[in-house]
Design a protein around this motif. Structure first.
Motif, mmCIF file in Angstrom:
data_model
loop_
_atom_site.group_PDB
_atom_site.id
_atom_site.type_symbol
_atom_site.label_atom_id
_atom_site.label_comp_id
_atom_site.label_asym_id
_atom_site.label_seq_id
_atom_site.Cartn_x
_atom_site.Cartn_y
_atom_site.Cartn_z
ATOM 1 N N ASN A 50 -8.962 7.345 -3.550
ATOM 2 C CA ASN A 50 -8.193 6.372 -2.770
ATOM 3 C C ASN A 50 -6.935 5.948 -3.521
ATOM 4 O O ASN A 50 -6.932 5.860 -4.753
ATOM 5 C CB ASN A 50 -9.036 5.133 -2.481
ATOM 6 C CG ASN A 50 -10.160 5.421 -1.505
ATOM 7 O OD1 ASN A 50 -10.233 6.509 -0.946
ATOM 8 N ND2 ASN A 50 -11.027 4.455 -1.310
ATOM 9 N N SER A 101 -9.893 12.397 -7.747
ATOM 10 C CA SER A 101 -10.693 13.171 -6.785
ATOM 11 C C SER A 101 -11.928 13.743 -7.470
ATOM 12 O O SER A 101 -12.031 13.774 -8.705
ATOM 13 C CB SER A 101 -9.859 14.299 -6.193
ATOM 14 O OG SER A 101 -9.765 15.389 -7.118
ATOM 15 N N LYS A 110 -10.354 3.603 -5.679
ATOM 16 C CA LYS A 110 -11.721 4.100 -5.826
ATOM 17 C C LYS A 110 -11.713 5.617 -5.996
ATOM 18 O O LYS A 110 -11.046 6.338 -5.258
ATOM 19 C CB LYS A 110 -12.553 3.718 -4.599
ATOM 20 C CG LYS A 110 -14.013 4.132 -4.672
ATOM 21 C CD LYS A 110 -14.748 3.641 -3.431
ATOM 22 C CE LYS A 110 -16.204 4.092 -3.436
ATOM 23 N NZ LYS A 110 -16.938 3.509 -4.571
ATOM 24 N N GLY A 127 -3.934 8.569 -4.393
ATOM 25 C CA GLY A 127 -5.264 9.036 -4.761
ATOM 26 C C GLY A 127 -5.212 10.494 -5.171
ATOM 27 O O GLY A 127 -4.385 11.270 -4.678
ATOM 28 N N GLY A 141 -4.404 4.636 -8.684
ATOM 29 C CA GLY A 141 -5.111 5.478 -7.722
ATOM 30 C C GLY A 141 -6.410 6.038 -8.281
ATOM 31 O O GLY A 141 -6.564 6.211 -9.496
ATOM 32 N N ASN A 183 -11.181 -3.124 -3.590
ATOM 33 C CA ASN A 183 -11.831 -1.946 -3.031
ATOM 34 C C ASN A 183 -11.549 -1.915 -1.536
ATOM 35 O O ASN A 183 -11.558 -2.954 -0.887
ATOM 36 C CB ASN A 183 -13.350 -2.016 -3.275
ATOM 37 C CG ASN A 183 -13.687 -1.785 -4.732
ATOM 38 O OD1 ASN A 183 -13.058 -0.976 -5.389
ATOM 39 N ND2 ASN A 183 -14.670 -2.511 -5.239
ATOM 40 N N PRO A 184 -11.280 -0.748 -0.962
ATOM 41 C CA PRO A 184 -11.459 0.568 -1.578
ATOM 42 C C PRO A 184 -10.257 1.079 -2.361
ATOM 43 O O PRO A 184 -10.205 2.265 -2.703
ATOM 44 C CB PRO A 184 -11.689 1.458 -0.351
ATOM 45 C CG PRO A 184 -10.814 0.845 0.693
ATOM 46 C CD PRO A 184 -10.898 -0.632 0.457
ATOM 47 N N TYR A 185 -9.244 0.231 -2.640
ATOM 48 C CA TYR A 185 -8.081 0.701 -3.389
ATOM 49 C C TYR A 185 -8.502 1.176 -4.780
ATOM 50 O O TYR A 185 -9.262 0.526 -5.471
ATOM 51 C CB TYR A 185 -7.046 -0.410 -3.511
ATOM 52 C CG TYR A 185 -6.578 -0.933 -2.183
ATOM 53 C CD1 TYR A 185 -5.852 -0.121 -1.319
ATOM 54 C CD2 TYR A 185 -6.862 -2.227 -1.792
ATOM 55 C CE1 TYR A 185 -5.421 -0.596 -0.089
ATOM 56 C CE2 TYR A 185 -6.434 -2.716 -0.557
ATOM 57 C CZ TYR A 185 -5.717 -1.895 0.285
ATOM 58 O OH TYR A 185 -5.288 -2.363 1.507
ATOM 59 N N THR A 204 0.831 -1.208 0.000
ATOM 60 C CA THR A 204 0.000 0.000 0.000
ATOM 61 C C THR A 204 0.863 1.254 0.000
ATOM 62 O O THR A 204 0.348 2.367 0.069
ATOM 63 C CB THR A 204 -0.941 0.007 1.217
ATOM 64 O OG1 THR A 204 -0.165 -0.080 2.415
ATOM 65 C CG2 THR A 204 -1.911 -1.171 1.150
#
Length: 330
Positions: free
Chosen positions: A319, A182, A304, A219, A179, A300-302, A159
């Motif tokens: 994320n 936004s 997202k 992210g 990633g 998920n939530p990677y 991560t």
């Protein structure tokens, strides 16, 4: 040719040493062997049937197989064969009555507990031996070695940026997630959600101690408060030069009644390249998921994308991505 067991019986006669000559005269002879240096082993049905039993046991495996009933992973068995000591090469098959929890031992015919090892000298791990499983172990002069080796599925999850060092030569499965983007920010209108990062899945061969640089796409950062701007894209994740997954783009501003969601990221060099899902339009819904859109998915939530914002002047970041390396330990 299959072996057929023979049941031996003793010869029984009325006169064991009586003989008759050609004139029909009967004689009884008494053995006169002089000094008996070694009486030898007499031939009898009991001895011969014991040999037959041993042959059958050897062919059926009953001399090396038994079920443990110790109630713990200090396994203990009693074999029907005559085993009076541990010797290198002794092979035993046991049916486990419980699963092991880490290091475990085997005691054969009450000769003493010996450790069960894998990979020559490593202790077993939890669950290497399942309830009811028949395993084969071979005594090496010190410990019992389990044979064949118990396969173990391994996984390393990144991560954050790092380096993967291959623990063995073999095939690896790599999953790379970019990633998430936004959402946009607008002081007057709702905005679109960020796009999801791509997912790349690839199998590749590595040599033991190969070092591969792992990069995790960040992210997308939410635009600053009070600004009116499109969202920011998520970063690219990669596994060395082998494969990569770009991040989703940021969400978009309100234009003629619509705030469009960001585009999903793209993968490259994978065996499977999955485009990230697009971010949602203005309405307060979620942003785009990474390419596999299952809430129970490990991805998920990677990756997202950020939520599409219906209230004005709000924005959220996407994320970060992830890299997952999987292999079968041998």
């Amino acid at each position: 040719m299959a072996y057929t067991r023979r049941t031996w019986t003793d010869r029984v006669v009325e006169f064991i040493r009586r003989y008759r000559d050609q004139n029909n005269t009967q004689y009884t002879f008494t053995p006169d062997e002089g000094t008996i240096t070694n009486p030898g082993t007499p031939t009898s049905a009991a001895y011969m049937n014991n040999i037959e039993d041993g042959i059958v046991e050897a062919l059926t495996g009953s001399t090396i197989y038994a079920a443990s009933s110790s109630g713990s992973d200090a396994y203990a068995v009693t074999l029907t064969g005559v085993i009076t000591s541990y010797t290198a090469g002794l092979t035993v098959r046991i049916k486990a009555d419980v699963a092991n929890t880490g290091a475990c031992t085997l005691n054969v015919n009450s000769l003493g507990a010996k450790a069960i090892k894998k990979k020559v000298s490593s202790d077993l791990e939890d669950g290497d031996i399942k309830v009811g499983r028949v395993i084969t172990v071979i005594y090496d002069g010190t410990n019992f070695q389990i044979s064949p080796e118990v396969p173990r599925f391994r996984k390393q999850i990144f991560t954050a940026d790092g380096t993967f060092t291959a623990p063995q030569t073999g095939v690896y499965k790599v999953t790379v997630v970019g990633g998430g983007g936004s959402s946009a920010r607008d002081a007057s209108n709702g905005v679109g959600g960020g796009g999801g990062g791509a997912i790349v899945i690839k199998t590749l061969s590595l040599t033991k101690d190969d070092a591969v640089t792992v990069t995790i796409g960040a992210g997308g950062v939410a635009p600053a408060y009070g600004t009116t701007t499109n969202g920011n894209a998520g970063g690219t994740s990669s596994f060395g030069t082998h494969c990569s997954a770009t991040g989703g783009s940021g969400g978009y501003l309100w234009v003629t009644g619509v705030a469009r969601g960001g585009y999903g990221g793209y993968g490259s060099n994978g065996d499977l390249n999955l485009k990230g899902n697009e971010g949602s339009f203005f309405a307060g819904f979620n942003g785009g998921n990474s390419a596999i859109e299952l809430t129970s998915s490990i991805y998920n939530p990677y990756g997202k994308g950020a939520i599409a914002v219906s209230s004005v002047n709000n924005a959220y970041g996407g994320n970060a991505g992830v890299v997952i390396v999987e292999w079968v330990e041998v």
